[in-house]
Design a protein around this motif. Structure first.
Motif, PDB file in Angstrom:
ATOM      1  N   ALA A  84      27.748  -9.767 -18.003  1.00  0.00           N
ATOM      2  CA  ALA A  84      28.522 -10.658 -17.138  1.00  0.00           C
ATOM      3  C   ALA A  84      28.402 -10.300 -15.662  1.00  0.00           C
ATOM      4  N   GLU A  85      27.782  -9.168 -15.350  1.00  0.00           N
ATOM      5  CA  GLU A  85      27.693  -8.725 -13.953  1.00  0.00           C
ATOM      6  C   GLU A  85      26.651  -9.541 -13.196  1.00  0.00           C
ATOM      7  N   LEU A  86      26.977  -9.891 -11.963  1.00  0.00           N
ATOM      8  CA  LEU A  86      26.077 -10.661 -11.116  1.00  0.00           C
ATOM      9  C   LEU A  86      25.377  -9.729 -10.135  1.00  0.00           C
ATOM     10  N   PHE A  87      24.056  -9.741 -10.151  1.00  0.00           N
ATOM     11  CA  PHE A  87      23.256  -8.969  -9.212  1.00  0.00           C
ATOM     12  C   PHE A  87      22.703  -9.962  -8.188  1.00  0.00           C
ATOM     13  N   LEU A  88      23.511 -10.270  -7.161  1.00  0.00           N
ATOM     14  CA  LEU A  88      23.162 -11.324  -6.211  1.00  0.00           C
ATOM     15  C   LEU A  88      21.944 -10.974  -5.351  1.00  0.00           C
ATOM     16  N   MET A  89      21.607  -9.698  -5.272  1.00  0.00           N
ATOM     17  CA  MET A  89      20.406  -9.306  -4.526  1.00  0.00           C
ATOM     18  C   MET A  89      19.141  -9.504  -5.358  1.00  0.00           C
ATOM     19  N   ASN A  90      19.305  -9.763  -6.648  1.00  0.00           N
ATOM     20  CA  ASN A  90      18.153  -9.888  -7.549  1.00  0.00           C
ATOM     21  C   ASN A  90      18.140 -11.244  -8.255  1.00  0.00           C
ATOM     22  N   VAL A  91      18.410 -12.309  -7.564  1.00  0.00           N
ATOM     23  CA  VAL A  91      18.462 -13.643  -8.160  1.00  0.00           C
ATOM     24  C   VAL A  91      17.052 -14.119  -8.497  1.00  0.00           C
ATOM     25  N   ASN A  92      16.885 -14.710  -9.697  1.00  0.00           N
ATOM     26  CA  ASN A  92      15.607 -15.253 -10.181  1.00  0.00           C
ATOM     27  C   ASN A  92      14.458 -14.261 -10.063  1.00  0.00           C
ATOM     28  N   GLU A  93      14.716 -13.038 -10.420  1.00  0.00           N
ATOM     29  CA  GLU A  93      13.693 -12.004 -10.324  1.00  0.00           C
ATOM     30  C   GLU A  93      12.820 -12.006 -11.579  1.00  0.00           C
ATOM     31  N   ALA A  94      11.543 -11.751 -11.418  1.00  0.00           N
ATOM     32  CA  ALA A  94      10.620 -11.674 -12.553  1.00  0.00           C
ATOM     33  C   ALA A  94      10.871 -10.377 -13.322  1.00  0.00           C
ATOM     34  N   PRO A  95      10.392 -10.298 -14.559  1.00  0.00           N
ATOM     35  CA  PRO A  95      10.566  -9.049 -15.320  1.00  0.00           C
ATOM     36  C   PRO A  95       9.985  -7.859 -14.582  1.00  0.00           C
ATOM     37  N   ASN A  96      10.755  -6.761 -14.574  1.00  0.00           N
ATOM     38  CA  ASN A  96      10.319  -5.540 -13.901  1.00  0.00           C
ATOM     39  C   ASN A  96      10.928  -4.335 -14.606  1.00  0.00           C
ATOM     40  N   ALA A  97      10.826  -3.178 -14.003  1.00  0.00           N
ATOM     41  CA  ALA A  97      11.309  -1.955 -14.642  1.00  0.00           C
ATOM     42  C   ALA A  97      12.829  -1.926 -14.754  1.00  0.00           C
ATOM     43  N   GLU A  98      13.538  -2.551 -13.816  1.00  0.00           N
ATOM     44  CA  GLU A  98      15.004  -2.534 -13.866  1.00  0.00           C
ATOM     45  C   GLU A  98      15.548  -3.660 -14.734  1.00  0.00           C
ATOM     46  N   PHE A  99      14.994  -4.859 -14.590  1.00  0.00           N
ATOM     47  CA  PHE A  99      15.409  -6.022 -15.377  1.00  0.00           C
ATOM     48  C   PHE A  99      14.230  -6.403 -16.277  1.00  0.00           C
ATOM     49  N   TRP A 100      14.252  -5.966 -17.515  1.00  0.00           N
ATOM     50  CA  TRP A 100      13.093  -6.069 -18.415  1.00  0.00           C
ATOM     51  C   TRP A 100      12.679  -7.508 -18.682  1.00  0.00           C
ATOM     52  N   PHE A 101      13.626  -8.443 -18.779  1.00  0.00           N
ATOM     53  CA  PHE A 101      13.288  -9.859 -18.971  1.00  0.00           C
ATOM     54  C   PHE A 101      13.551 -10.671 -17.708  1.00  0.00           C
ATOM     55  N   GLY A 102      13.853 -10.014 -16.612  1.00  0.00           N
ATOM     56  CA  GLY A 102      14.136 -10.688 -15.358  1.00  0.00           C
ATOM     57  C   GLY A 102      15.605 -11.064 -15.238  1.00  0.00           C
ATOM     58  N   THR A 103      15.914 -11.862 -14.218  1.00  0.00           N
ATOM     59  CA  THR A 103      17.290 -12.311 -13.998  1.00  0.00           C
ATOM     60  C   THR A 103      17.309 -13.834 -13.888  1.00  0.00           C
ATOM     61  N   ASP A 104      18.505 -14.420 -14.081  1.00  0.00           N
ATOM     62  CA  ASP A 104      18.639 -15.870 -13.979  1.00  0.00           C
ATOM     63  C   ASP A 104      19.042 -16.259 -12.564  1.00  0.00           C
ATOM     64  N   SER A 105      19.426 -17.521 -12.377  1.00  0.00           N
ATOM     65  CA  SER A 105      19.729 -18.025 -11.036  1.00  0.00           C
ATOM     66  C   SER A 105      21.034 -17.466 -10.474  1.00  0.00           C
TER      67      SER A 105
END
Length: 195
Positions: free
Chosen positions: A62-83
């Motif tokens: 449920a946490e919002l990472f507003l600095m990482n909006v719509n990010e592609a998969p990477n080491a921190e967000f394995w499947f990426g982030t949503d809008s």
């Protein structure tokens, strides 16, 4: 030619020899073909991952990472982030756990209500059975989505348990009709009539 001779037919052709099929051992994947072993293993891994999602998620779903909006998969967000900046990997596992709970709980409620109602209708007299089945037909004529929305709005804030109960309460009609017909058939069996 002599009728007793075995040379009545002769196979001819260049380089003719009797066919000897080669015997090959089946490989690992060939032995699995047609068996549900692999699919059961994959399903088990997914189901266990959903059930123990709090151990494998890497962020709060449920946490919002507003600095990482719509990010592609990477080491921190394995499947990426949503809008909205939520971690998709964590949402998938956490949502799977909720879906499994809702599915199993609603199936239990459907089974409990449907089997009980169908058995009662199956052993009841003709008038009572007819009235019970007309009630089921009346309830079944109301669109399910409309019933779900109406009941959920009356229950207040929905959670996993209330959603499962609402799905169970609105989904038992077909099962009760099946159980009723089976009970009626067993009730009129020769061995029961003889006893």
């Amino acid at each position: 030619m002599d009728a007793s001779s075995n040379d009545a037919f002769t196979i001819v052709g260049a380089g003719y020899r009797a066919h000897q099929p080669a015997i090959r051992k089946k490989g690992f994947w060939a032995r699995l073909k047609g068996k549900p072993t692999l699919s059961v293993a994959v399903f088990s891994v997914i189901a266990l991952g959903c059930l123990f999602s709090n151990l494998i998620i890497n962020h709060d779903p449920a946490e919002l990472f507003l600095m990482n909006v719509n990010e592609a998969p990477n080491a921190e967000f394995w499947f990426g982030t949503d809008s909205l900046g939520r971690d998709i990997y964590s949402i998938i596992w956490y949502g799977g756990r909720a879906s499994i709970f809702i599915g199993l709980m609603s199936a239990a409620v459907i089974t409990l209500i449907g089997v009980s109602y169908g058995c009662l209708s199956g052993v009841a007299s003709g008038v009572v059975d007819s009235a019970m089945m007309r009630a089921v037909e009346l309830l079944q004529s109301v669109p399910v989505l409309l019933s779900l929305l109406l009941i959920l709005s009356l229950m207040g804030k929905p959670n996993e348990l209330t959603i499962a109960l609402v799905i169970g309460v609105t989904g038992w009609f077909a099962l009760s009709r099946i159980v009723r017909s089976e009970v009626r058939q067993i009730r009129n069996s020769e061995y029961l009539l003889a006893s």
